[in-house]
Design an enzyme around this catalytic site. Sequence first.
Site, PDB file in Angstrom:
ATOM      1  N   SER A   1      20.007   6.450  -7.004  1.00 36.21           N
ATOM      2  CA  SER A   1      20.914   7.146  -6.112  1.00 36.21           C
ATOM      3  C   SER A   1      21.379   6.108  -5.082  1.00 36.21           C
ATOM      4  O   SER A   1      21.774   5.017  -5.444  1.00 36.21           O
ATOM      5  CB  SER A   1      20.213   8.341  -5.454  1.00 36.21           C
ATOM      6  OG  SER A   1      21.058   8.991  -4.536  1.00 36.21           O
TER       7      SER A   1
ATOM      8  N   LYS B   1      26.448  10.966  -5.469  1.00 37.71           N
ATOM      9  CA  LYS B   1      25.035  10.652  -5.255  1.00 37.71           C
ATOM     10  C   LYS B   1      24.263  11.832  -4.665  1.00 37.71           C
ATOM     11  O   LYS B   1      23.078  12.005  -4.972  1.00 37.71           O
ATOM     12  CB  LYS B   1      24.900   9.409  -4.360  1.00 37.71           C
ATOM     13  CG  LYS B   1      25.400   8.129  -5.009  1.00 37.71           C
ATOM     14  CD  LYS B   1      24.667   7.799  -6.304  1.00 37.71           C
ATOM     15  CE  LYS B   1      25.038   6.410  -6.837  1.00 37.71           C
ATOM     16  NZ  LYS B   1      24.316   6.084  -8.098  1.00 37.71           N
TER      17      LYS B   1
ATOM     18  N   TYR C   1      31.831   8.707  -3.480  1.00 37.96           N
ATOM     19  CA  TYR C   1      30.541   8.132  -3.858  1.00 37.96           C
ATOM     20  C   TYR C   1      29.398   9.014  -3.370  1.00 37.96           C
ATOM     21  O   TYR C   1      28.461   9.320  -4.125  1.00 37.96           O
ATOM     22  CB  TYR C   1      30.438   6.729  -3.263  1.00 37.96           C
ATOM     23  CG  TYR C   1      29.235   5.933  -3.703  1.00 37.96           C
ATOM     24  CD1 TYR C   1      29.131   5.449  -4.999  1.00 37.96           C
ATOM     25  CD2 TYR C   1      28.215   5.629  -2.806  1.00 37.96           C
ATOM     26  CE1 TYR C   1      28.037   4.697  -5.402  1.00 37.96           C
ATOM     27  CE2 TYR C   1      27.123   4.877  -3.188  1.00 37.96           C
ATOM     28  CZ  TYR C   1      27.030   4.414  -4.483  1.00 37.96           C
ATOM     29  OH  TYR C   1      25.949   3.668  -4.870  1.00 37.96           O
TER      30      TYR C   1
END
Length: 281
Positions: free
Chosen positions: A134, A152, A148
């Site tokens: 992650s 994650k 992003y």
Amino acid sequence: MSKVILVTGAGRGLGTDIAREALKAGHQVVATGRRPEEVEKTLGGPQDNLLVTKLDVTSLDDAQAAVQAAVDRFGRIDVLINNAGNFFAGYFEEITPDQMRQQIETNLFGPMNVTRAVLPVLRKQRAGHVITLSSSAGIIGQEFCVAYAASKFGVEGWMESLRYDVEPYNIHTTVVEPGFFRTELLVDGSTIWPEPTIDDYAERTTATVAAWKSMNGQQTGDPAKLARALLAIADQDKPLQRFVAGADAIEGVKAKANELLAQAEASRELGDNLAHDDTTA
């Protein structure tokens, strides 16, 4: 003890370091990437304990073929390290819906595809370990990271819940939250930089892109040390379920935990008494 370790995204950055360190430690390594000939060259050519195979993580067919190749060559898979990913940078309004989908397709559905292909092998063995990269951005929302972070944060929820699915079969899970490491995430091949399209964001976008590009190669974290730490976790009898990697990430996660506690307390006046009230006047 030697293990069979499947690594995604092994052609560059942290994935290369993981594969190299695993080979040095005497493990059997399945190193995967979209361009297997480049992966093999990067890792020093053919080796007895190395299998290089093609894997685009967005393809479930690729994932199933890579897993079958690993089992055909080494007989089992002990550890999956979901490392492959990319980074669509930018402010939300300047990231197109298609780019947002691509980000989540690679960073969330990608490791899901590979894990979906690996789990039948691990269940049959009644043993295994799924490690998924992650980011501190999976815990802490950050400016210029909306796509992003969304991907994650998804990884975090998926992995945290997957643990309960697979624990009965002696399969461990670890989600890894690195801070800033000298990987190749910020190079042009891994990062998709935005073009300013909205005047209100233009100055901030130009400045942020310049600052982040200048950071590449200057990050404090050593990816080889991170790779060795991941292998140490893979060797634990009771592996960490969450590995916060790097002093910057540790301090950030601690601050986020304190912020969550403060927000929970601040919610108490409105949030404590929301149960259905059956009393009648």
